[in-house]
Design a protein around this motif. Structure first.
Motif, PDB file in Angstrom:
ATOM      1  N   ARG A  87      -1.701  -9.301  15.557  1.00 41.45           N
ATOM      2  CA  ARG A  87      -1.698  -7.942  15.897  1.00 41.45           C
ATOM      3  C   ARG A  87      -1.993  -7.213  14.693  1.00 41.45           C
ATOM      4  NH1 ARG A  87       4.186  -7.348  19.308  1.00 41.45           N
ATOM      5  NH2 ARG A  87       3.533  -8.671  20.860  1.00 41.45           N
ATOM      6  N   ALA A  88      -1.487  -7.597  13.518  1.00 42.02           N
ATOM      7  CA  ALA A  88      -1.909  -6.736  12.321  1.00 42.02           C
ATOM      8  C   ALA A  88      -3.350  -7.045  12.015  1.00 42.02           C
ATOM      9  CB  ALA A  88      -0.962  -7.570  11.377  1.00 42.02           C
ATOM     10  N   ALA A  89      -3.936  -7.696  12.248  1.00 40.77           N
ATOM     11  CA  ALA A  89      -5.214  -8.110  12.128  1.00 40.77           C
ATOM     12  C   ALA A  89      -6.023  -7.198  12.786  1.00 40.77           C
ATOM     13  CB  ALA A  89      -5.786  -9.376  12.393  1.00 40.77           C
ATOM     14  N   LYS A  90      -5.613  -6.353  14.007  1.00 43.32           N
ATOM     15  CA  LYS A  90      -6.320  -5.542  14.696  1.00 43.32           C
ATOM     16  C   LYS A  90      -6.535  -4.144  13.942  1.00 43.32           C
ATOM     17  CE  LYS A  90      -5.086  -7.461  19.300  1.00 43.32           C
ATOM     18  NZ  LYS A  90      -4.281  -7.311  20.544  1.00 43.32           N
ATOM     19  N   PHE A  91      -5.546  -3.801  13.101  1.00 45.21           N
ATOM     20  CA  PHE A  91      -5.527  -2.926  12.098  1.00 45.21           C
ATOM     21  C   PHE A  91      -6.379  -2.860  10.940  1.00 45.21           C
ATOM     22  CE2 PHE A  91      -1.564  -2.544  14.782  1.00 45.21           C
ATOM     23  CZ  PHE A  91      -1.644  -1.520  15.279  1.00 45.21           C
ATOM     24  N   GLN A  92      -7.386  -3.970  10.717  1.00 44.64           N
ATOM     25  CA  GLN A  92      -7.872  -4.058   9.368  1.00 44.64           C
ATOM     26  C   GLN A  92      -8.833  -2.992   9.194  1.00 44.64           C
ATOM     27  OE1 GLN A  92      -9.960  -7.600   9.395  1.00 44.64           O
ATOM     28  NE2 GLN A  92     -10.755  -7.469  11.329  1.00 44.64           N
ATOM     29  N   LYS A  93      -9.368  -2.268  10.203  1.00 43.43           N
ATOM     30  CA  LYS A  93     -10.537  -1.419  10.340  1.00 43.43           C
ATOM     31  C   LYS A  93      -9.904  -0.126   9.571  1.00 43.43           C
ATOM     32  CE  LYS A  93      -9.557   0.545  14.950  1.00 43.43           C
ATOM     33  NZ  LYS A  93     -10.258   0.848  16.200  1.00 43.43           N
ATOM     34  N   TYR A  94      -8.485   0.133   9.586  1.00 41.02           N
ATOM     35  CA  TYR A  94      -7.862   1.395   8.948  1.00 41.02           C
ATOM     36  C   TYR A  94      -7.790   0.961   7.492  1.00 41.02           C
ATOM     37  CZ  TYR A  94      -6.700   2.396  13.698  1.00 41.02           C
ATOM     38  OH  TYR A  94      -6.872   2.664  15.027  1.00 41.02           O
ATOM     39  N   THR A  95      -7.943  -0.085   6.987  1.00 43.15           N
ATOM     40  CA  THR A  95      -8.082  -0.355   5.441  1.00 43.15           C
ATOM     41  C   THR A  95      -9.010   0.574   4.684  1.00 43.15           C
ATOM     42  OG1 THR A  95      -9.439  -2.410   5.756  1.00 43.15           O
ATOM     43  CG2 THR A  95      -7.250  -2.599   5.656  1.00 43.15           C
ATOM     44  N   MET A  96      -9.993   0.996   5.604  1.00 43.90           N
ATOM     45  CA  MET A  96     -11.278   1.587   4.892  1.00 43.90           C
ATOM     46  C   MET A  96     -10.476   3.220   4.213  1.00 43.90           C
ATOM     47  SD  MET A  96     -13.633  -0.250   4.968  1.00 43.90           S
ATOM     48  CE  MET A  96     -14.875   0.647   4.192  1.00 43.90           C
ATOM     49  N   PHE A  97      -9.727   3.521   5.047  1.00 41.52           N
ATOM     50  CA  PHE A  97      -9.130   4.872   4.718  1.00 41.52           C
ATOM     51  C   PHE A  97      -8.281   4.563   3.410  1.00 41.52           C
ATOM     52  CE2 PHE A  97      -9.193   5.394   9.340  1.00 41.52           C
ATOM     53  CZ  PHE A  97      -9.834   6.422   9.483  1.00 41.52           C
ATOM     54  N   VAL A  98      -7.683   3.412   3.198  1.00 45.80           N
ATOM     55  CA  VAL A  98      -7.074   3.328   1.913  1.00 45.80           C
ATOM     56  C   VAL A  98      -7.810   3.280   0.708  1.00 45.80           C
ATOM     57  CG1 VAL A  98      -5.752   1.600   0.662  1.00 45.80           C
ATOM     58  CG2 VAL A  98      -5.217   2.094   3.065  1.00 45.80           C
ATOM     59  N   TRP A  99      -9.393   2.644   1.074  1.00 48.64           N
ATOM     60  CA  TRP A  99     -10.444   2.296   0.152  1.00 48.64           C
ATOM     61  C   TRP A  99     -10.739   3.670  -0.128  1.00 48.64           C
ATOM     62  CZ3 TRP A  99     -15.825   1.531   2.010  1.00 48.64           C
ATOM     63  CH2 TRP A  99     -16.723   1.635   0.823  1.00 48.64           C
ATOM     64  N   THR A 100     -11.137   4.614   0.764  1.00 43.20           N
ATOM     65  CA  THR A 100     -11.463   6.030   0.554  1.00 43.20           C
ATOM     66  C   THR A 100     -10.669   6.691  -0.486  1.00 43.20           C
ATOM     67  OG1 THR A 100     -12.850   5.859   2.565  1.00 43.20           O
ATOM     68  CG2 THR A 100     -12.348   8.131   1.536  1.00 43.20           C
ATOM     69  N   PHE A 101      -9.624   6.747   0.047  1.00 42.95           N
ATOM     70  CA  PHE A 101      -8.524   7.220  -0.708  1.00 42.95           C
ATOM     71  C   PHE A 101      -8.350   6.895  -2.244  1.00 42.95           C
ATOM     72  CE2 PHE A 101      -3.892   7.658  -2.406  1.00 42.95           C
ATOM     73  CZ  PHE A 101      -3.635   9.214  -2.317  1.00 42.95           C
ATOM     74  N   SER A 102      -8.570   5.554  -2.422  1.00 43.86           N
ATOM     75  CA  SER A 102      -8.302   4.991  -3.923  1.00 43.86           C
ATOM     76  C   SER A 102      -9.521   5.649  -4.671  1.00 43.86           C
ATOM     77  CB  SER A 102      -8.132   3.569  -3.965  1.00 43.86           C
ATOM     78  OG  SER A 102      -9.392   3.085  -3.286  1.00 43.86           O
ATOM     79  N   VAL A 103     -10.754   5.504  -3.872  1.00 45.83           N
ATOM     80  CA  VAL A 103     -11.862   6.119  -4.593  1.00 45.83           C
ATOM     81  C   VAL A 103     -11.981   7.586  -4.767  1.00 45.83           C
ATOM     82  CG1 VAL A 103     -14.143   6.665  -4.315  1.00 45.83           C
ATOM     83  CG2 VAL A 103     -13.522   4.657  -3.611  1.00 45.83           C
ATOM     84  N   PHE A 104     -11.077   8.491  -4.031  1.00 46.38           N
ATOM     85  CA  PHE A 104     -10.851   9.662  -4.258  1.00 46.38           C
ATOM     86  C   PHE A 104     -10.234  10.133  -5.565  1.00 46.38           C
ATOM     87  CE2 PHE A 104      -8.039  13.534  -3.596  1.00 46.38           C
ATOM     88  CZ  PHE A 104      -9.027  14.453  -3.678  1.00 46.38           C
ATOM     89  N   VAL A 105      -8.919   9.079  -5.627  1.00 45.43           N
ATOM     90  CA  VAL A 105      -8.124   9.276  -6.693  1.00 45.43           C
ATOM     91  C   VAL A 105      -8.976   8.839  -8.025  1.00 45.43           C
ATOM     92  CG1 VAL A 105      -5.755   8.476  -7.861  1.00 45.43           C
ATOM     93  CG2 VAL A 105      -6.000   8.858  -5.450  1.00 45.43           C
ATOM     94  N   ILE A 106      -9.574   7.714  -7.988  1.00 44.86           N
ATOM     95  CA  ILE A 106     -10.407   7.551  -9.343  1.00 44.86           C
ATOM     96  C   ILE A 106     -11.231   8.663  -9.738  1.00 44.86           C
ATOM     97  CG2 ILE A 106     -12.156   6.054 -10.229  1.00 44.86           C
ATOM     98  CD1 ILE A 106     -10.625   3.723  -8.563  1.00 44.86           C
ATOM     99  N   ALA A 110     -11.367  10.780 -13.189  1.00 40.89           N
ATOM    100  CA  ALA A 110     -12.515  11.186 -13.897  1.00 40.89           C
ATOM    101  C   ALA A 110     -13.155  12.429 -13.982  1.00 40.89           C
ATOM    102  CB  ALA A 110     -13.662  10.121 -13.394  1.00 40.89           C
ATOM    103  N   SER A 111     -12.923  13.256 -13.114  1.00 41.69           N
ATOM    104  CA  SER A 111     -13.581  14.880 -13.091  1.00 41.69           C
ATOM    105  C   SER A 111     -12.523  15.593 -14.129  1.00 41.69           C
ATOM    106  CB  SER A 111     -13.491  15.453 -11.835  1.00 41.69           C
ATOM    107  OG  SER A 111     -13.675  16.785 -11.762  1.00 41.69           O
ATOM    108  N   TYR A 112     -11.303  15.199 -14.278  1.00 45.29           N
ATOM    109  CA  TYR A 112     -10.153  15.817 -14.903  1.00 45.29           C
ATOM    110  C   TYR A 112     -10.648  15.346 -16.420  1.00 45.29           C
ATOM    111  CZ  TYR A 112      -5.830  16.815 -17.284  1.00 45.29           C
ATOM    112  OH  TYR A 112      -4.831  17.228 -18.214  1.00 45.29           O
ATOM    113  N   ASP A 113     -10.734  14.214 -16.614  1.00 49.27           N
ATOM    114  CA  ASP A 113     -10.938  13.521 -17.865  1.00 49.27           C
ATOM    115  C   ASP A 113     -12.324  14.122 -18.436  1.00 49.27           C
ATOM    116  OD1 ASP A 113      -8.709  12.024 -18.073  1.00 49.27           O
ATOM    117  OD2 ASP A 113      -9.770  10.463 -17.307  1.00 49.27           O
TER     118      ASP A 113
END
Length: 212
Positions: A87-106, A110-113
């Motif tokens: 059941r958990a494996a069916k939600f793996q497509k939503y991990t892309m949102f986590v990836w997108t958020f982490s890239v946004f934070v990085i 960087a923009s601030y620095d």
């Protein structure tokens, strides 16, 4: 170039039609090797005062939780609660949102620095264009090299493992031992890396929508 594969490399390899399990094995071994390869080469290039063992332990303690905890949880879930794991494996497509958020934070950091250090000062000194250009060439080279060396067997897994990097780790190491200016190089790599991944993802979606 010394940076180990990113956490998202197995998921991205699977999305592109490759083997997530093989990419995961490369990810695990690559991160363990990085605990020793990064301190040896990076320490030599930067002349860091910290010892090899000290840097190695810091890197290991940084990457160990993001490897061992999720892996132990996944293996335990698969062994004792296989239905829940499916059941958990069916939600793996939503991990892309986590990836997108982490890239946004990085990129936000960087923009601030860059603003704090002075964008035009970095640009006019040639440091920012040089690091952006070198990171672009390195990104293209690593993806192309990964694809080429395994083009007849596992090009997707190889390209993702070679090109998609755990840049968060290198940004932290660069900031700690070489200064915030040097950390802009792996930050630029984040931009190029995600442009490549976006392009590859768009190609897959185009092929799926036009199978002929």
């Amino acid at each position: 170039a010394l940076c180990p594969p990113a956490n998202a490399a197995p998921a991205m390899a699977k999305m592109l039609g490759g083997s997530a399990s093989l990419a995961l094995k490369i990810f695990l071994s690559g991160n363990l090797i990085a605990c020793f390869s990064i301190p040896i080469v990076f320490g030599y290039l930067t002349g860091a005062d910290a010892s090899l063992s000290e840097i190695s332990m810091k890197i290991f303690n940084t990457i160990q939780p993001i490897i061992s905890i999720p892996l132990a949880f996944a293996l335990g879930l698969r062994a004792f609660y296989p239905e829940l794991a499916d059941r958990a494996a069916k939600f793996q497509k939503y991990t892309m949102f986590v990836w997108t958020f982490s890239v946004f934070v990085i990129l936000a950091k960087a923009s601030y620095d860059i603003r704090e250090m002075g964008f035009w000062d970095l640009w006019n000194s040639g440091k920012l264009p040089m690091m952006a250009g070198i990171s672009l060439l390195l990104c293209i080279l690593l993806y192309a090299l990964g694809w080429y060396v395994e083009r007849n067997r596992r090009p997707i897994e190889s390209a993702q493992s070679m090109g998609q990097k755990n840049t968060t780790l290198v940004i932290w190491i660069s900031t700690l031992y070489a200064g915030p200016v040097v950390a802009l190089a792996p930050t630029c790599y984040v931009v190029w890396q995600n442009l490549v991944l976006s392009y590859l993802s768009a190609r897959i979606k185009t092929k799926d929508s036009n199978p002929e």
